[in-house]
Structures are given as C-alpha cells and as structure tokens.
Motif scaffolding. Structure first.
Motif, PDB file in Angstrom:
ATOM      1  N   TYR A 284       6.776  10.204  11.818  1.00 26.05           N
ATOM      2  CA  TYR A 284       5.562   9.915  12.578  1.00 26.05           C
ATOM      3  C   TYR A 284       5.817  10.196  14.051  1.00 26.05           C
ATOM      4  CZ  TYR A 284       3.834   7.364   8.465  1.00 26.05           C
ATOM      5  OH  TYR A 284       3.417   7.022   7.216  1.00 26.05           O
ATOM      6  N   ARG A 285       4.764  10.511  14.766  1.00 29.97           N
ATOM      7  CA  ARG A 285       4.917  10.806  16.193  1.00 29.97           C
ATOM      8  C   ARG A 285       5.326   9.554  16.966  1.00 29.97           C
ATOM      9  NH1 ARG A 285       0.093  13.826  19.193  1.00 29.97           N
ATOM     10  NH2 ARG A 285       0.866  15.447  17.788  1.00 29.97           N
ATOM     11  N   ASP A 286       4.719   8.415  16.654  1.00 27.74           N
ATOM     12  CA  ASP A 286       4.996   7.165  17.355  1.00 27.74           C
ATOM     13  C   ASP A 286       5.049   6.009  16.368  1.00 27.74           C
ATOM     14  OD1 ASP A 286       4.714   8.153  20.190  1.00 27.74           O
ATOM     15  OD2 ASP A 286       2.699   8.592  19.451  1.00 27.74           O
ATOM     16  N   GLY A 287       5.797   4.983  16.747  1.00 31.35           N
ATOM     17  CA  GLY A 287       5.755   3.752  15.970  1.00 31.35           C
ATOM     18  C   GLY A 287       4.423   3.051  16.180  1.00 31.35           C
ATOM     19  N   ILE A 288       4.091   2.801  17.453  1.00 36.00           N
ATOM     20  CA  ILE A 288       2.806   2.190  17.801  1.00 36.00           C
ATOM     21  C   ILE A 288       2.214   2.977  18.969  1.00 36.00           C
ATOM     22  CG2 ILE A 288       1.619   0.089  18.543  1.00 36.00           C
ATOM     23  CD1 ILE A 288       4.046  -1.488  17.499  1.00 36.00           C
ATOM     24  N   TRP A 289       0.984   3.414  18.816  1.00 39.99           N
ATOM     25  CA  TRP A 289       0.314   4.139  19.893  1.00 39.99           C
ATOM     26  C   TRP A 289      -1.067   3.534  20.055  1.00 39.99           C
ATOM     27  CZ3 TRP A 289      -4.137   6.933  20.685  1.00 39.99           C
ATOM     28  CH2 TRP A 289      -4.158   7.803  21.791  1.00 39.99           C
TER      29      TRP A 289
ATOM     30  N   ILE B 152       0.873  -1.184   0.000  1.00 38.86           N
ATOM     31  CA  ILE B 152       0.000   0.000   0.000  1.00 38.86           C
ATOM     32  C   ILE B 152       0.902   1.222   0.000  1.00 38.86           C
ATOM     33  CG2 ILE B 152      -1.790   1.238   1.259  1.00 38.86           C
ATOM     34  CD1 ILE B 152      -2.628  -1.481   2.437  1.00 38.86           C
ATOM     35  N   LYS B 153       0.834   2.026  -1.045  1.00 34.52           N
ATOM     36  CA  LYS B 153       1.803   3.108  -1.199  1.00 34.52           C
ATOM     37  C   LYS B 153       1.146   4.391  -1.698  1.00 34.52           C
ATOM     38  CE  LYS B 153       3.203   2.069  -5.976  1.00 34.52           C
ATOM     39  NZ  LYS B 153       4.354   1.815  -6.871  1.00 34.52           N
ATOM     40  N   ASP B 154       1.819   5.492  -1.377  1.00 33.18           N
ATOM     41  CA  ASP B 154       1.453   6.814  -1.903  1.00 33.18           C
ATOM     42  C   ASP B 154      -0.028   7.125  -1.702  1.00 33.18           C
ATOM     43  OD1 ASP B 154       4.033   7.497  -2.738  1.00 33.18           O
ATOM     44  OD2 ASP B 154       3.805   6.330  -4.568  1.00 33.18           O
ATOM     45  N   VAL B 155      -0.496   6.900  -0.472  1.00 31.76           N
ATOM     46  CA  VAL B 155      -1.883   7.191  -0.118  1.00 31.76           C
ATOM     47  C   VAL B 155      -1.906   8.516   0.641  1.00 31.76           C
ATOM     48  CG1 VAL B 155      -3.882   6.405   1.202  1.00 31.76           C
ATOM     49  CG2 VAL B 155      -2.478   4.755  -0.054  1.00 31.76           C
ATOM     50  N   SER B 156      -2.866   9.386   0.304  1.00 29.88           N
ATOM     51  CA  SER B 156      -2.872  10.735   0.878  1.00 29.88           C
ATOM     52  C   SER B 156      -3.422  10.789   2.295  1.00 29.88           C
ATOM     53  CB  SER B 156      -3.680  11.677  -0.014  1.00 29.88           C
ATOM     54  OG  SER B 156      -5.014  11.222  -0.151  1.00 29.88           O
ATOM     55  N   SER B 157      -4.101   9.723   2.747  1.00 30.26           N
ATOM     56  CA  SER B 157      -4.582   9.688   4.122  1.00 30.26           C
ATOM     57  C   SER B 157      -4.142   8.378   4.772  1.00 30.26           C
ATOM     58  CB  SER B 157      -6.106   9.858   4.168  1.00 30.26           C
ATOM     59  OG  SER B 157      -6.537  10.005   5.518  1.00 30.26           O
ATOM     60  N   ARG B 158      -5.066   7.532   5.226  1.00 32.20           N
ATOM     61  CA  ARG B 158      -4.733   6.314   5.947  1.00 32.20           C
ATOM     62  C   ARG B 158      -4.542   5.131   4.986  1.00 32.20           C
ATOM     63  NH1 ARG B 158      -9.885   7.302   9.766  1.00 32.20           N
ATOM     64  NH2 ARG B 158     -10.700   7.511   7.643  1.00 32.20           N
ATOM     65  N   GLY B 159      -3.614   4.242   5.361  1.00 33.82           N
ATOM     66  CA  GLY B 159      -3.385   3.062   4.521  1.00 33.82           C
ATOM     67  C   GLY B 159      -4.508   2.055   4.661  1.00 33.82           C
ATOM     68  N   VAL B 160      -4.749   1.593   5.904  1.00 33.73           N
ATOM     69  CA  VAL B 160      -5.857   0.680   6.212  1.00 33.73           C
ATOM     70  C   VAL B 160      -6.581   1.242   7.426  1.00 33.73           C
ATOM     71  CG1 VAL B 160      -6.536  -1.634   6.929  1.00 33.73           C
ATOM     72  CG2 VAL B 160      -4.637  -1.346   5.321  1.00 33.73           C
ATOM     73  N   THR B 161      -7.899   1.318   7.349  1.00 42.21           N
ATOM     74  CA  THR B 161      -8.666   1.799   8.485  1.00 42.21           C
ATOM     75  C   THR B 161      -9.949   0.992   8.605  1.00 42.21           C
ATOM     76  OG1 THR B 161      -9.539   3.779   9.585  1.00 42.21           O
ATOM     77  CG2 THR B 161      -9.914   3.590   7.206  1.00 42.21           C
ATOM     78  N   THR B 162     -10.659   1.186   9.714  1.00 42.63           N
ATOM     79  CA  THR B 162     -11.877   0.419   9.974  1.00 42.63           C
ATOM     80  C   THR B 162     -13.032   1.349  10.293  1.00 42.63           C
ATOM     81  OG1 THR B 162     -11.496   0.261  12.357  1.00 42.63           O
ATOM     82  CG2 THR B 162     -10.480  -1.435  10.985  1.00 42.63           C
ATOM     83  N   SER B 163     -14.238   0.802  10.169  1.00 45.27           N
ATOM     84  CA  SER B 163     -15.423   1.569  10.514  1.00 45.27           C
ATOM     85  C   SER B 163     -15.890   1.253  11.929  1.00 45.27           C
ATOM     86  CB  SER B 163     -16.550   1.258   9.527  1.00 45.27           C
ATOM     87  OG  SER B 163     -16.912  -0.107   9.612  1.00 45.27           O
TER      88      SER B 163
ATOM     89  N   LEU C 231       9.327  13.743   2.555  1.00 45.03           N
ATOM     90  CA  LEU C 231       7.901  14.045   2.571  1.00 45.03           C
ATOM     91  C   LEU C 231       7.459  14.502   3.964  1.00 45.03           C
ATOM     92  CD1 LEU C 231       6.578  11.000   0.510  1.00 45.03           C
ATOM     93  CD2 LEU C 231       7.062  13.308  -0.316  1.00 45.03           C
ATOM     94  N   THR C 232       6.244  15.029   4.048  1.00 41.64           N
ATOM     95  CA  THR C 232       5.685  15.476   5.321  1.00 41.64           C
ATOM     96  C   THR C 232       4.485  14.613   5.669  1.00 41.64           C
ATOM     97  OG1 THR C 232       6.382  17.759   4.941  1.00 41.64           O
ATOM     98  CG2 THR C 232       4.647  17.396   6.576  1.00 41.64           C
ATOM     99  N   ALA C 233       4.536  13.994   6.847  1.00 43.33           N
ATOM    100  CA  ALA C 233       3.425  13.172   7.316  1.00 43.33           C
ATOM    101  C   ALA C 233       2.488  14.011   8.179  1.00 43.33           C
ATOM    102  CB  ALA C 233       3.950  11.989   8.113  1.00 43.33           C
ATOM    103  N   ARG C 234       1.190  13.957   7.883  1.00 48.00           N
ATOM    104  CA  ARG C 234       0.200  14.694   8.656  1.00 48.00           C
ATOM    105  C   ARG C 234      -1.123  13.929   8.633  1.00 48.00           C
ATOM    106  NH1 ARG C 234       3.915  16.996  10.328  1.00 48.00           N
ATOM    107  NH2 ARG C 234       4.353  19.241  10.463  1.00 48.00           N
ATOM    108  N   ASP C 235      -1.869  13.987   9.756  1.00 47.03           N
ATOM    109  CA  ASP C 235      -3.221  13.442   9.724  1.00 47.03           C
ATOM    110  C   ASP C 235      -4.181  14.528   9.255  1.00 47.03           C
ATOM    111  OD1 ASP C 235      -3.726  15.124  11.880  1.00 47.03           O
ATOM    112  OD2 ASP C 235      -3.786  13.517  13.365  1.00 47.03           O
TER     113      ASP C 235
END
Length: 304
Positions: free
Chosen positions: A270-275, A183-194, A236-240
């Motif tokens: 990224y702020r954290d590896g795993i949070w 999963i590459k070059d995604v502008s928001s989240r790679g995998v997310t859930t509802s 690159l710059t990582a941001r939520d």
C-alpha cells in the motif's frame, strides 16, 4: 451508662437489635425473589433450548432469546437459509433481515453463500463466527448497512478470484458499528461509506488481502478505528479502481478521525498506512504501521 456486652441497667437477658431483624427479613425476601427469578429464567431458557432443537449454535441463539425480547427466531437455518454454503441464501436471508428490522437477529454459525445482503436501519446482526461468502460473480457490495446497525463476529469472504466485477465488502449508509469481524479476499474496498451524518466505528476487526482500501471513509462526522489488524500477502498486487496504490486507512473529509491500537503490515504493497485529508481533527496514536509515511492535512492532530 451502657454495660459491656450490650445490656442496660435494670434489664435482663439479650437486648433485641431490631435493625438486624429488619435486615434479616429483607435478605430473606430478596433470597426468595432471587430463587423465583432463577427458576423462571431456567424454565424459560430450557423451553427455548428445547424448541430450538439440538443444534449447538441454535441453542446459543435460543439462550439469547431469554434475555432479549427482540430476538428474531426466524433467522435460523432452513426456509431457504443454507448454513452449509452449498445453496444461495441471499433472497431468504434478506427477507429474514427485513422481518427483523429494528431488532437483534442471531445467525447460527455456518457458511452462507450470498450475492449481497442489506441490514435494515436499527438492526443488529450477531453471527457467532459465521462466514458470509460472495458467490461467483456476485454483486458490487457483499453487505450494506443502514443507519443504526451493527454487524458482529462475522467473516466476510469476498471470494475475489471468482468475481467478474470489483466488489466492496461492506458499504455503510449511516451510523454503523462493525465489531469482531474478519474481512478478507475482497476485490475492492473492505469497508466504505456513502457519506453521511454520523459515525462509523470499527472495533477488533481483521482485514486480510483487501485489494483496494481496507477502510475508506468519506465525509462522515466520525471515523473510529480501534484494535484492528490489516495485513496483505506480498505475492499479491494492491490497486484501487484507478490502478493506483491504495492506502490501508483512508479518511477523507471526515470531521473527527480516531485510530488507536491498530497493527498494519501490508508488505509495503500500500502507498500509506494511514492517509487523511480534509479532516477537522485527528487522533492517531498507539499504532504499529510497517510503512509510516502517514500523511496529514488537518489543523488538529495527535499522531504517534
């Protein structure tokens, strides 16, 4: 008293061992049955390959059809599905996946230009290294996975520099498995859930240059991440979506969190590896994280 050599007093010649004869008869029968099965399978496979044509990847899919009665022959090149990436395959591929509901769909190797596809409940999609690429100004989610689905061996290219809205790579709405993907070059989240009752399992998957959270899991019963790699280009710059620094893996309100054998090196972007917070139990072990400010707000955990 028995005499050495297998003879008995009062008898002449070799003593017949009926157990050996029975075993030989059974072996012969099994051999005959196996030969017939091989012949049947070979004939079926040859017919499937001949029907499929000369494309090597289509042959692979055809071979699967011999072993799997739920193979969906319609999910191949043609009928609006363009494996060259030149034309938009969204409508045709969605129609083919709908027809494959509850079955296994085999997608021949290629590049498929999409605005967004949905994998119906109970359906598996095997991609053989295919690229699912977001077209310019695509929708908010490239792939949506319903309950009981699996996506295997696909590359998801978010094509982020050509998007007018932020986009998630995969949204899962029920129990799902993601295996062997990139999963590459995604502008928001790679995998997310509802947020759902069930598990999200991500195995042997690579995340590269995901601008927000590569993995963001909210409110599921289980999140299991195994042997995954997360990297980020320091240029690159990582941001939520709120403009804050994201985390590589974010389980929030998850029942059980298991993260093992992963490699996270994001150039400290990224702020954290795993949070994780609000999780009932967590097992986080055997990982290599370039920024180990791993945070925990759980009563049960095993972190190393």
């Amino acid at each position: 008293m028995a005499i050495s050599g297998g003879h008995t007093p009062g008898q002449s010649g070799h003593v017949t061992d009926h157990n050996l004869i029975d075993a030989a008869i059974a072996a012969k029968a099994a051999s005959t049955a196996l030969t017939a099965e091989i012949s049947r399978a070979t004939t079926a496979e040859a017919a499937a390959i001949t029907t499929a044509g000369t494309n090597a990847d289509t042959k692979i899919a055809a071979q699967h059809s011999v072993d799997n009665s739920t193979y969906v022959a319609g999910v191949v090149a043609g009928a609006g599905i363009d494996p060259t990436g030149a034309a938009d395959s969204t409508t045709a591929l969605n129609a083919a996946l709908t027809a494959a509901t509850g079955k296994v769909a085999h997608l021949p190797k290629g590049t498929y230009l999409l605005s967004g596809i949905s994998i119906p409940a109970g359906t598996k999609v095997y991609c053989y290294g295919s690229t699912l690429k977001a077209k310019t100004n695509a929708g908010a989610t490239l792939v949506t996975m319903a309950a009981g689905t699996e996506l295997r061996d696909a590359t998801l290219d978010g094509n982020r520099t050509n998007q007018s809205v932020v986009q998630d790579g995969i949204l899962t709405t029920g129990h799902a498995v993601i295996r062997g993907c990139t999963i590459k070059d995604v502008s928001s989240r790679g995998v997310t859930t509802s947020g759902f009752t069930g598990a999200l399992e991500i195995v042997d998957t690579v995340f590269t240059n995901v601008i927000s959270y590569p993995i963001a899991c909210y409110g599921t019963d289980v999140l299991k991440v195994t042997r995954c790699t997360i990297t980020f280009d320091p240029a690159l710059t990582a941001r939520d979506v709120n403009g804050d620094l994201p985390r590589a893996i974010l389980p929030y309100g998850v029942g059980s969190v298991i993260v093992t054998g992963c490699y996270i090196n994001c150039g400290r972007k990224y702020r954290d590896g795993i949070w994780h917070t609000g999780c009932t139990e967590s097992i986080i072990t055997g990982n290599t994280i370039d920024r180990k400010s791993t945070r925990l707000n759980s009563s049960h955990a095993n972190i190393s």
